[in-house]
Design a protein around this motif. Sequence first.
Motif: not given
Lengths: 253, 253
Positions: B1-18
């Motif tokens: 996965m090097n030379r890679c930008v991954t744009v991720v979404g955590l969800g709105p705040g609760r860690t169990d929604w990630c």
Amino acid sequence: MNRCVTVVGLGPGRTDWCTPAVSERIAAATDLVGYDRYLEMVEQPTNAVRHASANRVEAERARLALDLAEAGGNVVVVSSGDPGVFAMASAVLEQLDEFPDRWRTVAVDVLPGITAAQALASRVGAPLGHDFCVISLSDVLKPWTTIEHRLAAAAAADFVIALYNPRSRHRPHQFADAMAVIGRYRSPATPVIVGHHVGRTEEVIRVVDLAALDPDSVDMSTVVIVGSSTTRVIERPVASSVYTPRTYPAGTF
Amino acid sequence: MNRCVTVVGLGPGRTDWCTPAVSERIAAATDLVGYDRYLEMVEQPTNAVRHASANRVEAERARLALDLAEAGGNVVVVSSGDPGVFAMASAVLEQLDEFPDRWRTVAVDVLPGITAAQALASRVGAPLGHDFCVISLSDVLKPWTTIEHRLAAAAAADFVIALYNPRSRHRPHQFADAMAVIGRYRSPATPVIVGHHVGRTEEVIRVVDLAALDPDSVDMSTVVIVGSSTTRVIERPVASSVYTPRTYPAGTF
């Protein structure tokens, strides 16, 4: 959690797109209720009784879930995608609305999931990066004239448009009709993203110009995103991307 | 996965929604790049270097992420919600589009997350259960006239409307102006769902009639869902719910 119906979304298919909140609720369930193809997507260990039903019996399925909860169950209704987007959450609440004297002690909870349009968008870049609409093309529960009116309104106001349930055997011409409505307002070169079985092993995703889109390439397992006037394709050595810029130019309308 | 930008979404705040897909990518990262408040949301153990930046420097943040990846990093750009909805995925792709000769060996990947409108909807029932639009009210990057035009189009076509970035100190009057546009097409009794800090410990959610909505109750940490003509509130002994039926009546327009 007994006497509770939780309507959950697994996301579009990949198990690592299902949130921990949903997995935990499934693990604690006494009963899993759902369309048989969605219940098959539940791969985690569970002692719950599985109540599989055919497609298009959402009202009966909702009543079964509510009855099981009233009898003391911790019931999970399983949807793919997000249960709140054209799915079982509304179907369960419709039953509570229709029969206000039934299931009065049953709590209903909804847990969100990654919906197909978001998943498809992420696979190609960020076509939903600006204002967008989500429309179901199924006319089973709403008039086709309403759908055409909404397509025209969304296209004229230059929204990106995500289309669910784009085509079925019962209405083979409607997807082409829908594209003709959008084509009145959009350039033939508008990028269109077509996703089949997004998130599953049989996933196929294509990006085509609106003018080159073949309606026969679309069926009920497809989600379609039609770009706005600003949606762009970037051709790159590594992989191409499609995105809608956050900036919208003045003077367009 | 090097030379890679991954744009991720955590969800709105609760860690169990990630999603697990996002957690795994963060665990493998060499660098985490993001707005400081979103980086603080990453609670899982990681050896990655954290590159926090202030709000409103999305272009600089995107270039930093791409530079770090080009230097051999496995870079994760952290958004809250879904990175493809008014967030960092478009900001990264805008840079690739603007500078086609830079970062040619860097791959860009996007992983979806639960977006705030879905999370808010799930908290009250299923208000997004029928066709809907998602509109940002921020006029930092688009003309206010475009926003008003889109609000009118969405309201006239009877979409449920989810509003992001509804109000800021720099534009205190715009939320009231937006509600006035929608109010031309919607009944004063239309249910409106107002969610502050959805998914966080300080979450507050209210359901009010359109006519009773106080614009001062809304700020940049708020997401608002305005119902369509068919959106309904069900008053129940256990808890009330808001939903939009899947069925849409003929003859409405």
